[in-house]
Design an enzyme around this catalytic site. Structure first.
Site, PDB file in Angstrom:
ATOM      1  N   GLU A 133      -3.744  -3.771  -4.687  1.00 49.09           N
ATOM      2  CA  GLU A 133      -5.208  -3.728  -4.848  1.00 49.09           C
ATOM      3  C   GLU A 133      -5.720  -2.311  -4.659  1.00 49.09           C
ATOM      4  OE1 GLU A 133      -6.298  -3.022  -1.770  1.00 49.09           O
ATOM      5  OE2 GLU A 133      -5.169  -4.204  -0.322  1.00 49.09           O
ATOM      6  N   HIS A 161       0.869  -1.175   0.000  1.00 48.05           N
ATOM      7  CA  HIS A 161       0.000   0.000   0.000  1.00 48.05           C
ATOM      8  C   HIS A 161       0.907   1.226   0.000  1.00 48.05           C
ATOM      9  CE1 HIS A 161      -3.336  -2.639   0.847  1.00 48.05           C
ATOM     10  NE2 HIS A 161      -2.858  -2.978   2.033  1.00 48.05           N
TER      11      HIS A 161
END
Length: 337
Positions: free
Chosen positions: A290, A252
């Protein structure tokens, strides 16, 4: 694009400044003002590199530095053909040199060179941690190595003329900075982690105790500008959506400092982060990300680094895109400089 080696020296972590005197058919490298290696270059389908002189006290270092210079100056150079009077067993043992059927002729492959962990990882532990499978929260996965502390990666980016580095997040040092970044409306739109200092302390403390997550601070010239979370995908909520293998990693990312936004900066820090994750454990074959499916800018940046968008799927809190980069693809087209 190749850069002007005559006017732009390169810097190496813990090694200092590497400079060159180069012509069409020769290369002389000097490290910290001391002669390191002299070569005769013969252009062709594969660049032939003939050794003329080398510092006998630093043979391995000299060969590495020459490979670095030649690969970094031309991102299209995939292979070097070395002509050496003597074998260099240490260079062969690491993969820096590959023996051929012809005596005295060796190859250096760009794909292998950028997988060598030093000097990029510095003092961080780079040995392969032994494998033992275990269960946690109903998931079977390898036992993870203890987390590193301090700086874990450093590389000089010649395109920016700046050091890009990664260090582990220290809560007492970084909490206020992290909280300020998360409360930036631009960041909060995608992360949805805005809150108080105490809420952010609780969040980071939980991650610090989680063996599957590693919190990192990205720096340019040692100035913090970004926060990254690296995680082992097998233990993460993403595992069912990507058929995670034992050593797949995920990440992330957020850039907190406005002055360090922009595609040229993204290309530098993202390649550094990916490079680190692949070097950290050679068993890592994929990196999965993601982002929100509507975050077209981030998906575009990832695709610029070789990631491909596999599919979209639903998390409880967002519609996500599964974006994947394989180890082979990253190193085959490696454009690190």
């Amino acid at each position: 694009m190749p850069f002007d080696v005559a006017s732009q020296p390169l810097s190496l972590p813990r090694w200092g400044s590497l400079s060159a005197d180069e012509g069409d058919a020769r290369l002389s490298l000097t490290l910290e003002g001391r002669p390191l290696i002299q070569l005769r270059l013969v252009p062709g389908e594969v660049l032939a590199v003939h050794l003329q002189e080398i510092c006998s006290e630093r043979v391995q270092q000299a060969l590495w530095a020459a490979c670095y210079w030649l690969f970094a100056r031309d991102v299209g150079c995939q292979r070097l053909q070395w002509h050496l009077p003597d074998a260099v067993p240490q260079a062969q043992a690491t993969g820096l040199l590959l023996a051929t059927a012809q005596a005295g002729v060796y190859l250096s492959e760009r794909t292998l060179f950028w997988q060598l962990p030093q000097p990029w990882l510095g003092e961080s532990i780079s040995a392969v941690y032994p494998q033992q499978m275990q269960m946690s929260d109903g998931k079977r996965h390898p036992r993870r190595a203890p987390k590193p502390r301090g700086e874990v990666y450093r590389r000089f980016d010649s395109r920016l003329g700046a050091w890009v580095s990664l260090r582990t997040l220290e809560i007492e040092e970084d909490l206020e900075r992290y909280s300020r970044w998360q409360n930036n409306p631009r960041v909060a739109h995608f992360w949805q982690e805005q809150g108080s200092l105490e809420q952010h302390r609780e969040y980071l403390t939980k991650l610090a105790a989680d063996p599957h997550a590693l919190t990192l601070i990205g720096c340019f010239d040692d100035q913090p500008f970004a926060y990254f979370e690296a995680y082992w995908a097998k233990e993460d909520r993403i595992a069912p959506f990507c058929q995670a293998d034992d050593y797949d990693r995920g990440m992330h990312m957020l850039v907190g400092e406005e002055s360090h936004r922009g595609p040229h900066k993204v290309a530098s820090w993202m390649s550094a982060l990916v490079h680190y994750l692949f070097l950290d454990d050679p068993r890592t074959q994929r990196i999965v990300v993601e982002p929100r499916a509507d975050n077209a800018k981030m998906i575009g940046y990832l695709q610029d680094q070789g990631f491909h968008c596999d599919k979209e799927f639903d998390f409880p809190h967002k519609r996500a895109a599964l974006v994947i980069l394989g180890r082979e693809r990253f190193f085959d087209r490696c454009v690190l400089v």
